[in-house]
Design a protein around this motif. Structure first.
Motif, PDB file in Angstrom:
ATOM      1  N   ALA A 158      -3.146   5.738  13.463  1.00 57.21           N
ATOM      2  CA  ALA A 158      -2.849   4.371  13.026  1.00 57.21           C
ATOM      3  C   ALA A 158      -3.269   4.149  11.578  1.00 57.21           C
ATOM      4  O   ALA A 158      -2.587   3.438  10.824  1.00 57.21           O
ATOM      5  CB  ALA A 158      -3.554   3.368  13.940  1.00 57.21           C
ATOM      6  N   SER A 159      -4.377   4.746  11.167  1.00 56.16           N
ATOM      7  CA  SER A 159      -4.840   4.567   9.793  1.00 56.16           C
ATOM      8  C   SER A 159      -3.900   5.251   8.804  1.00 56.16           C
ATOM      9  O   SER A 159      -3.708   4.763   7.690  1.00 56.16           O
ATOM     10  CB  SER A 159      -6.266   5.106   9.635  1.00 56.16           C
ATOM     11  OG  SER A 159      -6.336   6.495   9.913  1.00 56.16           O
ATOM     12  N   VAL A 160      -3.316   6.384   9.208  1.00 56.36           N
ATOM     13  CA  VAL A 160      -2.343   7.062   8.350  1.00 56.36           C
ATOM     14  C   VAL A 160      -1.058   6.232   8.283  1.00 56.36           C
ATOM     15  O   VAL A 160      -0.456   6.088   7.216  1.00 56.36           O
ATOM     16  CB  VAL A 160      -2.036   8.480   8.880  1.00 56.36           C
ATOM     17  CG1 VAL A 160      -0.989   9.163   7.998  1.00 56.36           C
ATOM     18  CG2 VAL A 160      -3.307   9.318   8.925  1.00 56.36           C
ATOM     19  N   GLU A 161      -0.642   5.691   9.427  1.00 56.97           N
ATOM     20  CA  GLU A 161       0.559   4.858   9.455  1.00 56.97           C
ATOM     21  C   GLU A 161       0.395   3.640   8.555  1.00 56.97           C
ATOM     22  O   GLU A 161       1.325   3.236   7.847  1.00 56.97           O
ATOM     23  CB  GLU A 161       0.842   4.436  10.895  1.00 56.97           C
ATOM     24  CG  GLU A 161       1.279   5.596  11.791  1.00 56.97           C
ATOM     25  CD  GLU A 161       1.357   5.222  13.252  1.00 56.97           C
ATOM     26  OE1 GLU A 161       2.055   5.932  14.003  1.00 56.97           O
ATOM     27  OE2 GLU A 161       0.690   4.224  13.649  1.00 56.97           O
ATOM     28  N   LYS A 162      -0.793   3.048   8.572  1.00 55.86           N
ATOM     29  CA  LYS A 162      -1.043   1.875   7.738  1.00 55.86           C
ATOM     30  C   LYS A 162      -0.979   2.241   6.259  1.00 55.86           C
ATOM     31  O   LYS A 162      -0.411   1.497   5.443  1.00 55.86           O
ATOM     32  CB  LYS A 162      -2.416   1.287   8.074  1.00 55.86           C
ATOM     33  CG  LYS A 162      -2.756   0.032   7.284  1.00 55.86           C
ATOM     34  CD  LYS A 162      -4.105  -0.536   7.709  1.00 55.86           C
ATOM     35  CE  LYS A 162      -4.440  -1.796   6.925  1.00 55.86           C
ATOM     36  NZ  LYS A 162      -5.762  -2.358   7.334  1.00 55.86           N
ATOM     37  N   ARG A 163      -1.543   3.388   5.901  1.00 57.73           N
ATOM     38  CA  ARG A 163      -1.546   3.820   4.505  1.00 57.73           C
ATOM     39  C   ARG A 163      -0.145   4.141   3.999  1.00 57.73           C
ATOM     40  O   ARG A 163       0.202   3.846   2.853  1.00 57.73           O
ATOM     41  CB  ARG A 163      -2.435   5.054   4.364  1.00 57.73           C
ATOM     42  CG  ARG A 163      -3.922   4.803   4.554  1.00 57.73           C
ATOM     43  CD  ARG A 163      -4.542   4.287   3.281  1.00 57.73           C
ATOM     44  NE  ARG A 163      -6.002   4.275   3.367  1.00 57.73           N
ATOM     45  CZ  ARG A 163      -6.789   3.944   2.359  1.00 57.73           C
ATOM     46  NH1 ARG A 163      -6.266   3.614   1.192  1.00 57.73           N
ATOM     47  NH2 ARG A 163      -8.106   3.946   2.498  1.00 57.73           N
ATOM     48  N   THR A 164       0.664   4.768   4.855  1.00 59.19           N
ATOM     49  CA  THR A 164       1.987   5.231   4.427  1.00 59.19           C
ATOM     50  C   THR A 164       3.091   4.203   4.662  1.00 59.19           C
ATOM     51  O   THR A 164       4.180   4.323   4.087  1.00 59.19           O
ATOM     52  CB  THR A 164       2.355   6.524   5.174  1.00 59.19           C
ATOM     53  OG1 THR A 164       2.341   6.275   6.589  1.00 59.19           O
ATOM     54  CG2 THR A 164       1.374   7.641   4.848  1.00 59.19           C
ATOM     55  N   GLY A 165       2.807   3.217   5.516  1.00 62.49           N
ATOM     56  CA  GLY A 165       3.837   2.231   5.822  1.00 62.49           C
ATOM     57  C   GLY A 165       4.830   2.698   6.867  1.00 62.49           C
ATOM     58  O   GLY A 165       5.860   2.058   7.095  1.00 62.49           O
TER      59      GLY A 165
END
Length: 223
Positions: A158-165
């Protein structure tokens, strides 16, 4: 002296003005324990002096100082960090630097390579990517004596998804510069959306120790 970080800044940076040999007295014990073998401390003194000489020979012109005091350049602790043993090593090697083609060499150094050095950013032929046999030394009980040789970090998808959009991350394709150090990561979502992130950027996001890493778990990776 005090200097403005930028032309419009209302704050000031404290800048020390001193001779190179005096500067080294605050650097060498900050980068290597002064209690180590005298020859090792002397080698550190030469490396630190050479790095500073290289930096002076290649000024960026973007700052009000010649060299910073952090790990981005060389750690400088000022007078409070001076030690008799490191001062002796600096005096014993006074004025000695390493050169390449008549110019100060780029003598970057670190406490650990993780087992492999990375190719120099500036493309210096004397700093190739190669295996480092000295980094992974072990104690008698078989554990690594170097705490930075083998490490791990945890972060959720989820943290990667938030960073990458990316709404739902399905896959990550890892691109390396030398088969080991991460240059870029292409994150791919289920809808086909792709976001490319530099290895150094990803490292800074999650506080990784270097770009010598692999991603495990979801999403999957390819070399």
């Amino acid at each position: 002296m005090g200097a403005r970080p930028s032309p419009t800044s209302t704050t000031r940076d404290t800048v020390n003005r001193l001779r190179l040999e005096n500067y080294l007295r605050g650097v060498v014990p900050s980068e290597m324990p002064s209690s180590w073998d005298p020859d090792a401390v002397a080698a550190q003194a030469v490396a630190a002096r050479t790095y500073a000489a290289w930096d002076l020979a290649t000024p960026s012109g973007a700052t009000s100082y010649d060299i910073c005091d952090t790990t981005q350049c060389q750690v400088y602790g000022g007078y409070d960090r001076e030690a008799a043993a490191s001062n002796a090593a600096i005096d014993a090697t006074a004025g000695v630097i390493l050169t390449y083609n008549g110019q100060p060499a780029f003598t970057q150094f670190s406490s650990s390579s993780g087992g492999r050095t990375a190719a120099d950013y500036y493309g210096k032929p004397y700093l190739p990517a190669k295996a480092d046999a000295y980094d992974g030394w072990k104690r008698a009980d078989g554990t690594y004596g170097n705490p930075n040789h083998d490490w791990s970090a945890q972060f959720d998808v989820a943290s990667v998804e938030k960073r990458t959009g990316i709404v739902y991350l399905a896959k990550a394709s890892v691109i390396t510069t030398d088969g080991y150090h991460v240059s870029k990561i292409v994150f791919i979502g289920t809808g086909g959306k792709q976001v490319t992130v530099y290895g150094d950027t990803f490292r800074s996001w999650f506080g990784l120790k270097s770009t010598y890493f692999a991603i495990t778990g979801r999403p999957t990776t390819t070399a």
